[in-house]
Design a protein around this motif. Structure first.
Motif, PDB file in Angstrom:
ATOM      1  N   MET A 152       0.849  -1.206   0.000  1.00 46.92           N
ATOM      2  CA  MET A 152       0.000   0.000   0.000  1.00 46.92           C
ATOM      3  C   MET A 152       0.872   1.238   0.000  1.00 46.92           C
ATOM      4  O   MET A 152       1.811   1.326   0.799  1.00 46.92           O
ATOM      5  N   THR A 159      -0.926   2.324  -8.289  1.00 44.69           N
ATOM      6  CA  THR A 159      -1.998   2.973  -9.047  1.00 44.69           C
ATOM      7  C   THR A 159      -1.442   4.151  -9.853  1.00 44.69           C
ATOM      8  O   THR A 159      -1.752   4.310 -11.047  1.00 44.69           O
ATOM      9  N   PHE A 202     -13.542  -9.461   0.668  1.00 40.95           N
ATOM     10  CA  PHE A 202     -12.783  -8.606  -0.247  1.00 40.95           C
ATOM     11  C   PHE A 202     -11.787  -9.442  -1.048  1.00 40.95           C
ATOM     12  O   PHE A 202     -11.666  -9.281  -2.268  1.00 40.95           O
TER      13      PHE A 202
END
Ligand SMILES: Nc1ncnc2c1ncn2[C@@H]1O[C@H](COP(=O)(O)OP(=O)(O)O)[C@@H](O)[C@H]1O
Ligand SMILES: O=C(O)C1=C[C@@H](OP(=O)(O)O)[C@@H](O)[C@H](O)C1
Ligand SMILES: [Mg+2]
Length: 172
Positions: free
Chosen positions: A2, A7, A48
Motif C-alpha cells: 500500500m 496505481t 474482499f
C-alpha cells in the motif's frame, strides 16, 4: 505494498506503453458499488479477497494492459497463477516513505490502526518473501517522481524478456 505507487505509476506506464490500464481496487468498487473501506467494514477482508481474486482472474487474460493490484494480491497462492499471465513488478518502497504518503489517507482499511507504521512494518514483514517472487524488483530513490519510477520499470523490462530463450513474455 500500500502506498508504493502502483496505481499512480501503473497509469503512467500504461500511457507510455500505449496499453490500457486497470486498477483491481477500482474494478471492485465499481462492481460492488461500495468503497474498499465499506467492503472491509460490511463484509470483512475475506470477502474482499474473494472478490479481488475473481476480478484478477478476469482482467489477467487481456493483452496490452497494465494492471495495478492491491498490495495484498500476493497473499493467495491462487492469485499467482493469474499474475503470471503478465510481468510482475514489485515497487519496493521503505516503510517510512509508505507511511508519510498514507498518514493522511483514510482509504486503506488495514491502516485504520492505532499504530499504522507498526502495521505497515508487520504487513511488509509478512509479505516481503511474496513480493520477492515478482519478475522485476524496482527500488526507487526517495525523491523519484512517479514518472521517473515508470521510466525505471520500462528500462528494466528488457532484462526480464532476455532472461531466457522461449520465455513466456512473447505476447507482452
Ligand atoms: N513517486 C512518488 N512520489 C511521491 N508520492 C507518490 C509517488 N508515487 C505515489 N505517490 C503518492 O502516494 C500515494 C499512494 O499512491 P498510490 O499510487 O495510490 O499507491 P498504491 O496504489 O500502491 O497504494 C498517493 O497519494 C500518490 O500520489
Ligand atoms: O495491501 C493490502 O492488503 C490492500 C491494499 C489496497 O490497495 P493499494 O495497495 O493500492 O493501496 C487495497 O487493495 C486494500 O486496502 C488492501
Ligand atoms: Mg492502488
Amino acid at each position: 505494498m500500500m502506498g508504493a505507487g502502483k496505481t499512480t505509476v501503473g497509469q503512467i506506464l500504461a500511457a507510455q506503453l500505449g496499453y490500457g490500464f486497470v486498477d483491481t481496487d477500482a474494478v471492485i468498487e465499481q462492481l460492488t458499488q461500495k468503497s474498499i473501506n465499506q467492503i472491509f467494514a460490511d463484509e470483512g477482508e475475506a470477502t474482499f479477497r474473494q472478490i479481488e481474486t475473481k476480478v484478477l482472474s478476469e482482467v489477467c487474460a487481456y493483452t496490452r494492459l497494465a494492471i495495478a493490484t492491491g498490495g495484498g494480491i500476493v497473499l493467495r497462492r491462487e492469485n499467482w497463477s493469474y499474475l503470471h499471465y503478465g510481468l510482475i513488478v514489485w515497487l519496493d518502497i521503505p516503510v517510512e516513505q509508505l507511511y508519510s504518503r498514507l498518514a493522511e489517507d483514510n482509504t486503506r482499511p488495514l491502516l485504520q490502526d492505532p499504530d499504522p507504521i507498526g502495521k505497515l512494518r508487520s504487513l511488509l514483514d509478512e509479505r516481503r518473501s511474496l513480493y520477492a517472487e515478482a519478475d522485476l524488483h524496482i527500488t526507487p530513490h526517495p525523491q523519484d517522481t512517479p514518472e521517473a519510477i515508470a521510466a525505471q520499470v520500462l528500462e528494466a523490462i528488457p532484462s526480464v524478456l532476455k532472461a531466457g530463450a522461449g520465455n513466456r513474455y512473447g505476447r507482452v
